[in-house]
Design a protein around this motif. Structure first.
Motif, PDB file in Angstrom:
ATOM      1  N   THR A   3      -9.046   6.714  -7.580  1.00 38.02           N
ATOM      2  CA  THR A   3      -7.680   6.686  -7.053  1.00 38.02           C
ATOM      3  C   THR A   3      -7.327   5.282  -6.581  1.00 38.02           C
ATOM      4  O   THR A   3      -8.125   4.620  -5.926  1.00 38.02           O
ATOM      5  CB  THR A   3      -7.537   7.675  -5.892  1.00 38.02           C
ATOM      6  N   GLU A   4      -6.124   4.853  -6.905  1.00 36.66           N
ATOM      7  CA  GLU A   4      -5.648   3.535  -6.490  1.00 36.66           C
ATOM      8  C   GLU A   4      -4.567   3.709  -5.432  1.00 36.66           C
ATOM      9  O   GLU A   4      -3.602   4.448  -5.627  1.00 36.66           O
ATOM     10  CB  GLU A   4      -5.105   2.762  -7.687  1.00 36.66           C
ATOM     11  N   LEU A   5      -4.741   3.009  -4.295  1.00 40.81           N
ATOM     12  CA  LEU A   5      -3.815   3.144  -3.177  1.00 40.81           C
ATOM     13  C   LEU A   5      -3.080   1.852  -2.851  1.00 40.81           C
ATOM     14  O   LEU A   5      -2.196   1.841  -1.999  1.00 40.81           O
ATOM     15  CB  LEU A   5      -4.564   3.620  -1.931  1.00 40.81           C
ATOM     16  N   GLY A   6      -3.447   0.759  -3.510  1.00 43.53           N
ATOM     17  CA  GLY A   6      -2.821  -0.517  -3.219  1.00 43.53           C
ATOM     18  C   GLY A   6      -2.310  -1.194  -4.477  1.00 43.53           C
ATOM     19  O   GLY A   6      -2.744  -0.887  -5.590  1.00 43.53           O
ATOM     20  N   CYS A   7      -1.380  -2.124  -4.305  1.00 42.31           N
ATOM     21  CA  CYS A   7      -0.889  -2.948  -5.403  1.00 42.31           C
ATOM     22  C   CYS A   7      -0.841  -4.402  -4.952  1.00 42.31           C
ATOM     23  O   CYS A   7      -0.618  -4.691  -3.773  1.00 42.31           O
ATOM     24  CB  CYS A   7       0.506  -2.512  -5.851  1.00 42.31           C
ATOM     25  N   PHE A   8      -1.038  -5.304  -5.900  1.00 42.70           N
ATOM     26  CA  PHE A   8      -0.972  -6.734  -5.622  1.00 42.70           C
ATOM     27  C   PHE A   8       0.013  -7.338  -6.605  1.00 42.70           C
ATOM     28  O   PHE A   8      -0.073  -7.119  -7.811  1.00 42.70           O
ATOM     29  CB  PHE A   8      -2.355  -7.365  -5.787  1.00 42.70           C
ATOM     30  N   TRP A   9       0.975  -8.119  -6.074  1.00 41.64           N
ATOM     31  CA  TRP A   9       2.119  -8.567  -6.846  1.00 41.64           C
ATOM     32  C   TRP A   9       2.185 -10.080  -6.921  1.00 41.64           C
ATOM     33  O   TRP A   9       1.921 -10.780  -5.939  1.00 41.64           O
ATOM     34  CB  TRP A   9       3.414  -8.057  -6.216  1.00 41.64           C
ATOM     35  N   CYS A  10       2.603 -10.583  -8.081  1.00 38.67           N
ATOM     36  CA  CYS A  10       2.910 -11.993  -8.279  1.00 38.67           C
ATOM     37  C   CYS A  10       4.388 -12.088  -8.632  1.00 38.67           C
ATOM     38  O   CYS A  10       4.844 -11.463  -9.600  1.00 38.67           O
ATOM     39  CB  CYS A  10       2.046 -12.589  -9.387  1.00 38.67           C
ATOM     40  N   LEU A  11       5.145 -12.874  -7.865  1.00 34.22           N
ATOM     41  CA  LEU A  11       6.593 -12.992  -8.040  1.00 34.22           C
ATOM     42  C   LEU A  11       6.983 -14.447  -8.270  1.00 34.22           C
ATOM     43  O   LEU A  11       6.320 -15.369  -7.782  1.00 34.22           O
ATOM     44  CB  LEU A  11       7.331 -12.481  -6.798  1.00 34.22           C
ATOM     45  N   GLU A  12       8.087 -14.647  -8.992  1.00 29.86           N
ATOM     46  CA  GLU A  12       8.690 -15.971  -9.085  1.00 29.86           C
ATOM     47  C   GLU A  12       9.387 -16.266  -7.757  1.00 29.86           C
ATOM     48  O   GLU A  12      10.218 -15.489  -7.298  1.00 29.86           O
ATOM     49  CB  GLU A  12       9.706 -16.022 -10.227  1.00 29.86           C
ATOM     50  N   TYR A  56      -8.694  -2.167   1.543  1.00 33.25           N
ATOM     51  CA  TYR A  56      -9.316  -1.179   2.413  1.00 33.25           C
ATOM     52  C   TYR A  56     -10.503  -0.471   1.764  1.00 33.25           C
ATOM     53  O   TYR A  56     -11.237   0.239   2.442  1.00 33.25           O
ATOM     54  CB  TYR A  56      -8.266  -0.146   2.812  1.00 33.25           C
ATOM     55  N   ASP A  57     -10.683  -0.633   0.472  1.00 32.28           N
ATOM     56  CA  ASP A  57     -11.837  -0.018  -0.181  1.00 32.28           C
ATOM     57  C   ASP A  57     -13.106  -0.833   0.028  1.00 32.28           C
ATOM     58  O   ASP A  57     -14.153  -0.493  -0.512  1.00 32.28           O
ATOM     59  CB  ASP A  57     -11.571   0.182  -1.673  1.00 32.28           C
ATOM     60  N   ALA A  76      -8.146  -0.116  -5.518  1.00 31.71           N
ATOM     61  CA  ALA A  76      -8.571   1.191  -5.013  1.00 31.71           C
ATOM     62  C   ALA A  76      -8.149   1.402  -3.565  1.00 31.71           C
ATOM     63  O   ALA A  76      -7.842   2.519  -3.157  1.00 31.71           O
ATOM     64  CB  ALA A  76     -10.080   1.332  -5.141  1.00 31.71           C
ATOM     65  N   GLY A  77      -8.113   0.331  -2.789  1.00 33.50           N
ATOM     66  CA  GLY A  77      -7.750   0.447  -1.384  1.00 33.50           C
ATOM     67  C   GLY A  77      -6.427  -0.215  -1.065  1.00 33.50           C
ATOM     68  O   GLY A  77      -5.913  -1.045  -1.826  1.00 33.50           O
ATOM     69  N   GLU A  78      -5.860   0.151   0.069  1.00 31.70           N
ATOM     70  CA  GLU A  78      -4.618  -0.441   0.531  1.00 31.70           C
ATOM     71  C   GLU A  78      -4.806  -1.932   0.808  1.00 31.70           C
ATOM     72  O   GLU A  78      -5.858  -2.367   1.259  1.00 31.70           O
ATOM     73  CB  GLU A  78      -4.125   0.243   1.807  1.00 31.70           C
ATOM     74  N   ILE A  79      -3.778  -2.719   0.539  1.00 31.79           N
ATOM     75  CA  ILE A  79      -3.816  -4.156   0.833  1.00 31.79           C
ATOM     76  C   ILE A  79      -2.902  -4.412   2.027  1.00 31.79           C
ATOM     77  O   ILE A  79      -1.691  -4.219   1.950  1.00 31.79           O
ATOM     78  CB  ILE A  79      -3.366  -4.999  -0.375  1.00 31.79           C
ATOM     79  N   LYS A  80      -3.509  -4.857   3.127  1.00 34.90           N
ATOM     80  CA  LYS A  80      -2.744  -5.095   4.350  1.00 34.90           C
ATOM     81  C   LYS A  80      -2.890  -6.523   4.858  1.00 34.90           C
ATOM     82  O   LYS A  80      -2.296  -6.868   5.882  1.00 34.90           O
ATOM     83  CB  LYS A  80      -3.186  -4.113   5.440  1.00 34.90           C
ATOM     84  N   PHE A 126       0.836  -1.194   0.000  1.00 37.84           N
ATOM     85  CA  PHE A 126       0.000   0.000   0.000  1.00 37.84           C
ATOM     86  C   PHE A 126       0.866   1.237   0.000  1.00 37.84           C
ATOM     87  O   PHE A 126       2.032   1.205   0.415  1.00 37.84           O
ATOM     88  CB  PHE A 126      -0.983   0.009   1.174  1.00 37.84           C
ATOM     89  N   SER A 127       0.284   2.327  -0.456  1.00 34.68           N
ATOM     90  CA  SER A 127       1.035   3.566  -0.645  1.00 34.68           C
ATOM     91  C   SER A 127       1.503   4.145   0.673  1.00 34.68           C
ATOM     92  O   SER A 127       0.797   4.103   1.680  1.00 34.68           O
ATOM     93  CB  SER A 127       0.147   4.589  -1.361  1.00 34.68           C
TER      94      SER A 127
END
Length: 218
Positions: A151-160, A192-193, A173-177, A129-130
């Motif tokens: 407005t977008e305040l969060g990101c969701f990531w996929c990693l190797e 959080y949205d 749109a909301g923070e990811i916690k 989250f931002s």
């Protein structure tokens, strides 16, 4: 500034230890007897992180990598891979036996959620989250804006899992916690949205966005 660290405990104490640590040093006795040395915790290895650690580590047993054919292949990698992030936006993968750093990645946003993996332990998912603007908690710096101006305040990531390479990432749109949940070819994560998001594991495509009536945390 080193504000957080990942610690590994000796074999005799592992069954007694639960939780996480935001301090660089500690002295604990899981048996509660200050005079006894049996079962007392000690640091086996320590890896510094940029800022404080709120998440619990993800421990992968015999992690794999997905080949171009889409099948999971075993590599000559640690038997235990420990993955965790900090509020400084850094993600680190550590050999659970030796404490050697396998890879690091800077995502640039706060990490409070624990990472999760898919069924093959080849891909890792976590939310960010931002960070706060100069006025503290009064406003957030957006990470993006949707096509309809949201407005977008969060990101969701996929990693190797084995390399830390970014497979895909999406904004919310909301923070990811909180931690995500992977079910077959779908991954669910709350924000959080007040929405539960459903994405495709393969490419991060949005399958559904479900209102839940309030902020989702954790």
């Amino acid at each position: 500034v080193v504000a957080g660290a990942v610690h590994s405990l000796p074999e005799s104490a592992r069954r007694c230890w639960k939780g996480k640590c935001n301090r660089g040093t500690y002295s604990l006795n899981p048996q509660g007897d200050a005079t006894s040395t049996e079962g007392k915790l000690s640091v086996k290895w320590s890896v510094p992180l940029v800022k404080c650690v709120d998440a619990s580590p993800l421990v992968l047993l015999a992690p794999s990598v997905v080949s171009t054919a889409g099948t999971a292949e075993k590599l000559n990698m640690p038997a235990h891979l420990v993955i965790i992030g900090s509020h400084g936006g850094d993600v680190v993968a550590v050999d659970g036996a030796s404490g050697a750093v396998v890879w690091t990645l800077q995502l640039g946003e706060h990490i409070e959620a624990s990472a999760v993996c898919d069924a093959t332990a080849s891909r890792v998912f976590l939310g960010t989250f931002s960070g706060q603007d100069v006025d503290g908690f009064k406003s957030r710096r957006p990470v993006g804006v949707t096509s309809n101006g949201e407005t977008e305040l969060g990101c969701f990531w996929c990693l190797e899992a084995l390399t830390g390479d970014i497979v895909w990432h999406v904004c919310t749109a909301g923070e990811i916690k909180g931690a995500a949940l992977v079910i077959d070819e779908c991954v669910f994560v709350g924000a959080y949205d007040g929405h539960l998001y459903q994405f495709r594991v393969s490419d991060g495509g949005l399958i559904g966005k479900y209102p839940c009536g309030g902020a989702i945390y954790p």
